[in-house]
Design a protein around this motif. Sequence first.
Motif, PDB file in Angstrom:
ATOM      1  N   THR A  46       0.957  -1.196  -0.043  1.00 37.08           N
ATOM      2  CA  THR A  46       0.180  -0.046   0.065  1.00 37.08           C
ATOM      3  C   THR A  46       0.884   1.268  -0.148  1.00 37.08           C
ATOM      4  OG1 THR A  46      -1.715  -1.247   1.316  1.00 37.08           O
ATOM      5  CG2 THR A  46      -1.882   1.190   1.045  1.00 37.08           C
ATOM      6  N   THR A  47       2.049   1.217   0.726  1.00 36.46           N
ATOM      7  CA  THR A  47       2.791   2.360   0.976  1.00 36.46           C
ATOM      8  C   THR A  47       3.436   2.980  -0.525  1.00 36.46           C
ATOM      9  OG1 THR A  47       3.396   1.776   3.076  1.00 36.46           O
ATOM     10  CG2 THR A  47       4.789   3.199   2.185  1.00 36.46           C
ATOM     11  N   ALA A  48       3.637   1.864  -1.300  1.00 40.37           N
ATOM     12  CA  ALA A  48       4.152   2.032  -2.954  1.00 40.37           C
ATOM     13  C   ALA A  48       2.952   2.779  -3.483  1.00 40.37           C
ATOM     14  CB  ALA A  48       4.604   0.725  -3.376  1.00 40.37           C
ATOM     15  N   GLU A  49       1.681   2.988  -3.056  1.00 42.61           N
ATOM     16  CA  GLU A  49       0.756   3.635  -3.870  1.00 42.61           C
ATOM     17  C   GLU A  49       0.425   2.999  -4.991  1.00 42.61           C
ATOM     18  OE1 GLU A  49       1.049   8.233  -4.223  1.00 42.61           O
ATOM     19  OE2 GLU A  49       2.986   7.753  -3.299  1.00 42.61           O
ATOM     20  N   SER A  50       0.696   1.566  -4.786  1.00 44.76           N
ATOM     21  CA  SER A  50       0.345   0.771  -5.988  1.00 44.76           C
ATOM     22  C   SER A  50      -1.062   0.838  -6.614  1.00 44.76           C
ATOM     23  CB  SER A  50       0.672  -0.812  -5.526  1.00 44.76           C
ATOM     24  OG  SER A  50      -0.272  -0.955  -4.494  1.00 44.76           O
ATOM     25  N   ALA A  51      -1.986   1.358  -6.012  1.00 41.96           N
ATOM     26  CA  ALA A  51      -3.243   1.413  -6.686  1.00 41.96           C
ATOM     27  C   ALA A  51      -3.297   2.381  -7.788  1.00 41.96           C
ATOM     28  CB  ALA A  51      -4.318   1.768  -5.540  1.00 41.96           C
ATOM     29  N   THR A  52      -2.225   3.363  -7.503  1.00 42.17           N
ATOM     30  CA  THR A  52      -2.050   4.526  -8.811  1.00 42.17           C
ATOM     31  C   THR A  52      -1.159   3.928  -9.812  1.00 42.17           C
ATOM     32  OG1 THR A  52      -0.445   5.889  -7.806  1.00 42.17           O
ATOM     33  CG2 THR A  52      -2.715   6.186  -6.939  1.00 42.17           C
ATOM     34  N   LEU A  53      -0.538   2.844  -9.660  1.00 35.21           N
ATOM     35  CA  LEU A  53       0.468   2.505 -10.788  1.00 35.21           C
ATOM     36  C   LEU A  53      -0.004   1.846 -11.839  1.00 35.21           C
ATOM     37  CD1 LEU A  53       3.390   1.447  -8.310  1.00 35.21           C
ATOM     38  CD2 LEU A  53       3.096   3.747  -9.486  1.00 35.21           C
ATOM     39  N   THR A  54       0.403   2.008 -13.119  1.00 34.83           N
ATOM     40  CA  THR A  54      -0.025   1.174 -14.191  1.00 34.83           C
ATOM     41  C   THR A  54       0.624  -0.090 -14.181  1.00 34.83           C
ATOM     42  OG1 THR A  54       1.808   2.018 -15.700  1.00 34.83           O
ATOM     43  CG2 THR A  54      -0.403   3.444 -15.734  1.00 34.83           C
ATOM     44  N   LYS A  55       0.311  -1.137 -15.005  1.00 26.43           N
ATOM     45  CA  LYS A  55       0.832  -2.266 -15.246  1.00 26.43           C
ATOM     46  C   LYS A  55       2.396  -1.959 -15.556  1.00 26.43           C
ATOM     47  CE  LYS A  55       0.525  -6.815 -17.271  1.00 26.43           C
ATOM     48  NZ  LYS A  55      -0.239  -7.769 -18.134  1.00 26.43           N
ATOM     49  N   GLU A  56       2.801  -1.306 -16.470  1.00 25.63           N
ATOM     50  CA  GLU A  56       4.082  -0.979 -16.894  1.00 25.63           C
ATOM     51  C   GLU A  56       5.041  -0.319 -15.790  1.00 25.63           C
ATOM     52  OE1 GLU A  56       1.436  -1.569 -20.096  1.00 25.63           O
ATOM     53  OE2 GLU A  56       1.081   0.015 -18.576  1.00 25.63           O
ATOM     54  N   GLU A  57       4.247   0.672 -14.882  1.00 23.49           N
ATOM     55  CA  GLU A  57       5.266   1.098 -13.812  1.00 23.49           C
ATOM     56  C   GLU A  57       5.307   0.251 -12.942  1.00 23.49           C
ATOM     57  OE1 GLU A  57       3.595   5.739 -14.170  1.00 23.49           O
ATOM     58  OE2 GLU A  57       2.299   4.246 -13.049  1.00 23.49           O
ATOM     59  N   LYS A  58       4.346  -0.737 -12.545  1.00 23.12           N
ATOM     60  CA  LYS A  58       4.623  -1.899 -11.623  1.00 23.12           C
ATOM     61  C   LYS A  58       5.854  -2.573 -11.793  1.00 23.12           C
ATOM     62  CE  LYS A  58      -0.023  -2.062  -9.839  1.00 23.12           C
ATOM     63  NZ  LYS A  58      -1.201  -3.097  -9.566  1.00 23.12           N
ATOM     64  N   GLU A  59       5.803  -2.968 -13.162  1.00 25.91           N
ATOM     65  CA  GLU A  59       7.056  -3.839 -13.509  1.00 25.91           C
ATOM     66  C   GLU A  59       8.391  -2.913 -13.303  1.00 25.91           C
ATOM     67  OE1 GLU A  59       6.647  -6.862 -14.089  1.00 25.91           O
ATOM     68  OE2 GLU A  59       4.469  -6.741 -13.725  1.00 25.91           O
ATOM     69  N   LEU A  60       8.243  -1.653 -13.774  1.00 27.71           N
ATOM     70  CA  LEU A  60       9.435  -0.759 -13.875  1.00 27.71           C
ATOM     71  C   LEU A  60       9.920  -0.630 -12.285  1.00 27.71           C
ATOM     72  CD1 LEU A  60      11.432   1.184 -14.838  1.00 27.71           C
ATOM     73  CD2 LEU A  60       9.950   3.032 -14.458  1.00 27.71           C
ATOM     74  N   VAL A  61       8.953  -0.702 -11.235  1.00 37.75           N
ATOM     75  CA  VAL A  61       9.325  -0.670  -9.848  1.00 37.75           C
ATOM     76  C   VAL A  61       9.868  -2.098  -9.408  1.00 37.75           C
ATOM     77  CG1 VAL A  61       8.344  -0.697  -7.575  1.00 37.75           C
ATOM     78  CG2 VAL A  61       7.695   1.122  -9.300  1.00 37.75           C
ATOM     79  N   ILE A  62       9.336  -3.309  -9.759  1.00 34.55           N
ATOM     80  CA  ILE A  62       9.865  -4.515  -9.579  1.00 34.55           C
ATOM     81  C   ILE A  62      11.196  -4.672  -9.993  1.00 34.55           C
ATOM     82  CG2 ILE A  62       9.496  -6.703  -9.762  1.00 34.55           C
ATOM     83  CD1 ILE A  62       6.549  -6.360  -9.944  1.00 34.55           C
ATOM     84  N   SER A  63      11.526  -4.585 -11.251  1.00 33.45           N
ATOM     85  CA  SER A  63      12.857  -4.384 -12.075  1.00 33.45           C
ATOM     86  C   SER A  63      13.941  -3.659 -11.283  1.00 33.45           C
ATOM     87  CB  SER A  63      12.823  -4.398 -13.289  1.00 33.45           C
ATOM     88  OG  SER A  63      12.517  -3.051 -13.688  1.00 33.45           O
TER      89      SER A  63
END
Length: 292
Positions: A46-63
Motif C-alpha cells: 500500500t505504501t508504494a501507492e500501487s493502486a495508482t501505478l499502471t501495469k508498466e510502472e509496476k514492472e518498472l518498480v519491481i525490476s
Amino acid sequence: MNKFVGTGVALVTPFKSDFSVDVEALRRIVSFVTEGGVEYLVVLGTTAESATLTKEEKELVISTIVEANNGKLPLVLGVGGNNTAEVVNELKTRDFSAFDAILSVSPYYNKPTQEGIYQHFKAVAEASPIPVILYNVPGRTASNMLPATVARLANDFSNVIAIKEAAGDIVQAMKLIESTPKDFLVISGDDMITLPMVLAGGAGVISVIGEGFPKEFSEMVRLGLNRKVDEAYALHYKLADAIDMIFEQGNPAGIKEVFKVLGLSENTVRLPLVGVNEDLAKRLQVFTDNLR
C-alpha cells in the motif's frame, strides 16, 4: 522462515515532480534502508501507492528494486486484491524467481465473511509457488480477519507462513500469537505497537517509519527480540513522535516528506493523495534534522 524475523520495510514509489516514477531515487532508497540494517524489503504494498501505478510502472518498480537489491536482502512482493480469480491468475503467471514470499491483503471493499476470507486465501495458497504472508488491515479493507480464521489457514496450508497484523489491537495480536502454530510468524503492521507485539512473542514488523529511520527502528526491533526491554523502549520513545507525524496526514505523504528532508527523493504523491501541509512538513524536518 527466519528471514522474515526482524524489520521489513514497505518501500515507497518515489515520483518526480511530473509524477513519473523516479528510478534513481528508488535505487537510493533501497541502498539507504539496506545500509540502515533492515532485514527484508516489501515491494508494491500500500505504501508504494500501487493502486495508482499502471501495469508498466509496476514492472518498472519491481525490476528496479530487484536490480538495486542484487540479492542482498529477501524480497516480498505485494500480490492481493478483491477479485480472487484475478489474484490467482497473477500467481500462476508471474515469475517469482526474485522473491521469497508474497504479501496478500485480505479482500477490501467486498466485506466478505470469515468463510469468504478463508476461501479466498485457500485459493491464494493453492496457487502461490512461494510462501504467503497474510495481511490484515481492517482500516483499509472494512473487514477484520479474525484470529480463528488465521489459525485455520496456518494449520491447513504449510505455505501460509505469517501474517502482517495491522488491526491496531494488541489483544488481537496476542490471541494470534497464542492460537497459531509455533513456527507461524505474527508480524506487526502498526509501527507504534511493534515493540509490545515483539515482546508478546511477535516476529517483528513490516514498517513505514523503519524506511525513514532504518538504523534506529531495526535496532529497536532486534533489542526487543533479544528481550533487552529498557534499551528497546528508549528507542521506541525516541521515535514515537515521528511515528505519529508520518501518519498524521496519510501514508505515504508523511514518509515521503522525511525522504525529502534526507535528500533521497521528492515528496510527490499521486491523487487522490496529497502532500503534507506546511506545518507538518516543518515538524518533520525538525525531527529528522535533530535525529541525524
